[in-house]
Motif scaffolding. Structure first.
Motif, PDB file in Angstrom:
ATOM      1  N   LYS A   9       0.842  -1.200   0.000  1.00 39.65           N
ATOM      2  CA  LYS A   9       0.000   0.000   0.000  1.00 39.65           C
ATOM      3  C   LYS A   9       0.884   1.259   0.000  1.00 39.65           C
ATOM      4  CE  LYS A   9      -3.668   0.416   2.452  1.00 39.65           C
ATOM      5  NZ  LYS A   9      -4.599   0.488   3.622  1.00 39.65           N
ATOM      6  N   LEU A  11       0.772   5.544  -0.589  1.00 37.90           N
ATOM      7  CA  LEU A  11       0.015   6.787  -0.720  1.00 37.90           C
ATOM      8  C   LEU A  11       0.946   7.849  -1.298  1.00 37.90           C
ATOM      9  CD1 LEU A  11      -2.531   8.521  -0.158  1.00 37.90           C
ATOM     10  CD2 LEU A  11      -1.550   9.007   2.103  1.00 37.90           C
ATOM     11  N   ALA A  35      -2.662   4.716  -3.847  1.00 41.95           N
ATOM     12  CA  ALA A  35      -3.695   5.727  -3.656  1.00 41.95           C
ATOM     13  C   ALA A  35      -3.063   7.091  -3.934  1.00 41.95           C
ATOM     14  CB  ALA A  35      -4.249   5.690  -2.240  1.00 41.95           C
ATOM     15  N   HIS A  56      -5.855   6.254   5.214  1.00 40.22           N
ATOM     16  CA  HIS A  56      -5.327   5.381   4.155  1.00 40.22           C
ATOM     17  C   HIS A  56      -4.384   4.327   4.730  1.00 40.22           C
ATOM     18  CE1 HIS A  56      -6.771   7.225   0.373  1.00 40.22           C
ATOM     19  NE2 HIS A  56      -6.803   8.344   1.071  1.00 40.22           N
TER      20      HIS A  56
END
Length: 322
Positions: A9, A11, A35, A56
């Motif tokens: 993940k 950001l 993201a 997030h």
């Protein structure tokens, strides 16, 4: 150990900007789960933004958002440039406190270096004196981000690896050409040449043409940032370009690729518009980690000009003196 991006993940703030767009594309290519919220989704300057960021809960957090532009933009926004960027920096700081990532990348700029400092600029010189007066608000707020990232690393007691890439002058395709006042100088010049090539008139250039800069192609910068993450770099790390170029060198190359005759170029001759006379980074630390720029100056300027010409043709902006 190999750094595995697959499913990780990530950001990216500023993920729809000049640098962030390239970072986001490269991360997707590596298999990361990315993201990149728009300004409408998360206004980093608004109160409470840090909570929306923290929600997030990324493993890797790349802060690439910034309010920045050329010397004219900095001069016109001296009163607000620090405040607006500082709000974003503080939102990042509090978001990482709320939900610490494994890696935080806070993207810096060579504007943060002292205006009067021995060259080439080394990472340990970052705080040795005031930034050059032409970029002082932006350089100062980039130091603010750097100091916040250092505090955060201490507070999180090593749980978050913090890397602060310090970038040379960015250029390349993908700059927001619809906002010429916010362009870095090489992109701004490419747009001026494209406008003249598509119409008539001449190219007006700020300054004397003798100021020297180190140009870093945007994709080289993005690959450099990911390389630093992948190789466990921490602290400030310079990412430089393929040698020094004068503004005049950039103009000469643009004449070659555009077909605009040198006689159609006029420098205003104002040394006050040159900015810092010379700025070059010592990027041995990045070189030791295995990174180096791959796009040559000639190729980078060609690509930058072609992107500007496509923009002019697509928007039917017209020609004339620029």
């Amino acid at each position: 150990m190999t750094f595995d991006w697959n499913g990780r993940k990530v950001l990216v703030t500023g993920g729809h900007g000049f640098l962030g767009t390239v970072l986001t594309r490269l991360l997707h290519e590596r298999g990361a789960t990315v993201a990149s919220p728009t300004h409408g989704e998360i206004d980093l300057e608004a109160g409470g933004a840090f909570l929306r960021i923290a929600n997030h809960r990324p493993d890797v957090f790349i802060h690439a958002a910034a309010r920045c532009g050329g010397l004219g933009y900095v001069a016109a926004n001296r009163d607000t440039l620090f405040e607006r960027n500082a709000r974003m920096s503080e939102a990042i700081f509090h978001a990482c406190r709320e939900a610490p990532p494994s890696v935080l990348v806070a993207v810096g700029s060579s504007c943060m270096y002292p205006g009067d400092c021995a060259l080439p600029l080394r990472e340990e010189q970052v705080l040795e004196g005031a930034p050059h007066s032409s970029v002082e608000p932006y350089g100062t707020v980039k130091r603010h981000l750097y100091l916040l990232s250092q505090v955060l690393e201490i507070e999180l007691a090593g749980g978050t690896a913090v890397v602060y890439p310090v970038l040379a002058n960015l250029y390349g395709p993908g700059a927001h050409l619809s906002q010429p006042e916010r362009l870095h100088f090489a992109d701004a010049l490419a747009l001026k040449f494209a406008l003249v090539a598509a119409g008539t008139g001449g190219v007006n250039v700020w300054g004397t043409g003798v100021a020297t800069r180190e140009l870093l192609y945007v994709e080289d910068a993005a690959r450099g940032i990911l390389h630093l993450i992948e190789h466990g770099a921490t602290g400030a790390v310079n990412l430089g370009g393929n040698g020094l170029r004068t503004v005049g060198d950039v103009v000469e190359r643009l004449c070659q690729v555009s077909g605009v005759a040198a006689e159609r170029v006029r420098y205003d001759g104002d040394p006050g518009r040159d900015g810092q006379p010379t700025k070059v980074l010592d990027w041995n630390k990045a070189r030791t980690a295995g990174w180096g720029p791959t796009i040559s100056f000639d190729e980078g300027i060609r690509r930058t000009y072609e992107a500007a010409l496509d923009f002019v043709r697509d928007t039917d902006t017209g020609g004339g003196t620029t």
